[in-house]
Design an enzyme around this catalytic site. Structure first.
Site: not given
Ligand code: MEV
Length: 430
Positions: A262, A278, A378
């Site tokens: 992700k 896309d 973050h």
């Molecule tokens: C957050 O959008 C993405 C992370 O969770 C990816 C990861 O854990 O490697 C920080």
């Protein structure tokens, strides 16, 4: 061209656009003009979808610092997640050394399926042979149907027939040229289906692109000296070992692999969205690739080799730089200019920078996770979003963020509400 711009984040959006124009050698105002022209016009949007009542606006950002295959690059990014752009820039800076990130882009392939139902049992083998033997004839029909695709380098490069349950499936594999190819291959499946019915004795069912990408994935690899991960050499070593351990966990634990990937798609999706691609097709292909060995696994791997941390990402990326969904959109044109592919419309460069962005994003996420954790950077951005949603002005957002920085600790809505109220009380008492 040099994609390092110290202090880029502190400039205003028009100053950033002007700085990019200067670096990219674009006439003054070119980027701004397209970006201002990208403001939503409901009558245009109404033709792009159905039932339109409004527009959802997302920021188009630029991550500097990229160096891919020995050339500097800027990554245009569209995302709703606040930390993605900073992470991409940080990862790209760490991987800038020498030629930077090395990206290998194999020849692009797109495949479509024609499902043939009711081929008489006992005749399937012969039907397969007849279909496969007709490849040259079918290729000629494909080229004749789309002369501009064929003159742009496109062709039918392989044709396979295989049994899937009770059906016979014909797989048409094309070189899409500079198009993404999904509509093109679907059109070819539909056009060639009657001939395939005649050759096989079956009747055509589905005639549609498969989003599973044929052939090898795009590969991006990069490395950095471990000591660059932290000022304190012991902390740097610990972070590198932590990244290696995180990579190992993603290899053995599918639950971790999903989040690992992700993070990679945070970077990949953002650049694809900016470039009018896309995104869902690329994600579907990526997740199918991640499970190719029978269990969901990570798309990238990291290891410490002597005094270096080395990472490799493998991901199928199917993109196009010509076609109706891409051309004529001012913001996409600006994104192509930022990437330096406006005139060449080179899908290889787009694929290379996209994979590089996935790798950089992954490195930045793992560096934070193996170091101080995500909360510091973050979630402060998250706090900014929360405060904005609560109606805070820009000055109030800054004050709330600096309080959070000073106090430390977790960020949640209740805390942002409390800090915003106290910032406002103080202002009123002045
Ligand atoms: C957050 O959008 C993405 C992370 O969770 C990816 C990861 O854990 O490697 C920080």
């Amino acid at each position: 061209m040099n994609s390092r711009i110290p202090g880029f984040g502190r400039l205003s959006p028009p100053e950033r656009a002007a700085m990019l124009e200067e670096r990219l050698g674009l006439p003054q105002g070119t980027l701004l003009q397209d970006l201002v022209g990208a403001q939503p016009d409901l009558s245009v949007l109404d033709r792009r979808s159905e039932g339109v009542v409004g527009a959802l606006v997302l920021p188009l950002s630029v991550a500097p610092n990229f160096r891919v295959n020995g050339e500097d690059a800027f990554a245009p990014l569209v995302t709703e997640e606040p930390s993605v752009v900073a992470a991409a820039s940080r990862g790209a800076l760490l991987l800038r050394e020498g030629p930077g990130i090395l990206a290998e882009v194999p020849p692009r392939r797109v495949a479509g399926q024609v499902q043939l139902r009711g081929v008489p049992r006992g005749e399937v083998g012969a039907a397969r042979q007849r279909v496969e033997a007709a490849r040259d004839e079918l290729a000629m029909a494909a080229r004749a149907a789309h002369p501009s695709w064929s003159s742009d380098g496109g062709d039918l490069v392989a044709l396979r027939a295989y049994e899937a349950g009770v059906d016979l499936v014909v797989l048409l594999v094309i070189d899409p040229g500079r198009a993404m190819g999904a509509n093109l291959v679907t059109d070819l499946c539909e056009r060639l289906a009657p001939r395939l019915e005649a050759l096989s004795g079956g009747s055509a069912g589905l005639r549609i692109v498969t989003n599973a990408v044929e052939g090898p994935p795009v590969r991006a690899s990069g490395s950095l000296e471990v000591r660059r991960l932290h000022r304190d050499p012991l902390r740097a070593e610990a972070i590198a070992r932590g990244i290696e351990a995180a990579s190992r966990l993603a290899d053995t634990d599918p639950l971790r692999a999903v989040t690992h990937n992700k993070g990679i798609f945070n970077g990949i999706d953002a650049i694809l969205l900016a470039c009018g691609q896309d995104v869902r097709a690329v994600e579907a292909a990526g997740h199918a690739f991640a499970v190719r060995e029978g269990r969901y696994g990570p798309l990238s791997r990291w290891r410490v080799d002597g005094d270096r941390l080395c990472g490799t990402l493998e991901v199928p990326i199917c993109v196009g730089t010509v076609g109706g969904a891409i051309e004529g959109r001012p913001a996409t044109r600006a994104a192509f200019r930022i990437l330096g592919i406006e005139t060449s419309r080179d899908p290889v460069r787009l694929s290379a920078v996209t994979a590089a962005c996935g790798l950089a994003q992954n490195l930045a996420a793992l560096t934070a996770l193996a170091g101080d954790g995500l909360l510091s950077g973050h979630l402060r951005l998250h706090a900014g979003n929360l405060a904005t949603a609560l109606g805070a002005s820009l000055a109030e957002v800054d004050r709330v963020a600096s309080r959070l920085r000073d106090e430390g600790g977790p960020v949640d809505r209740a805390r942002v509400v409390r800090l915003l109220a106290s910032v406002r009380r103080e202002r009123d008492s002045i």
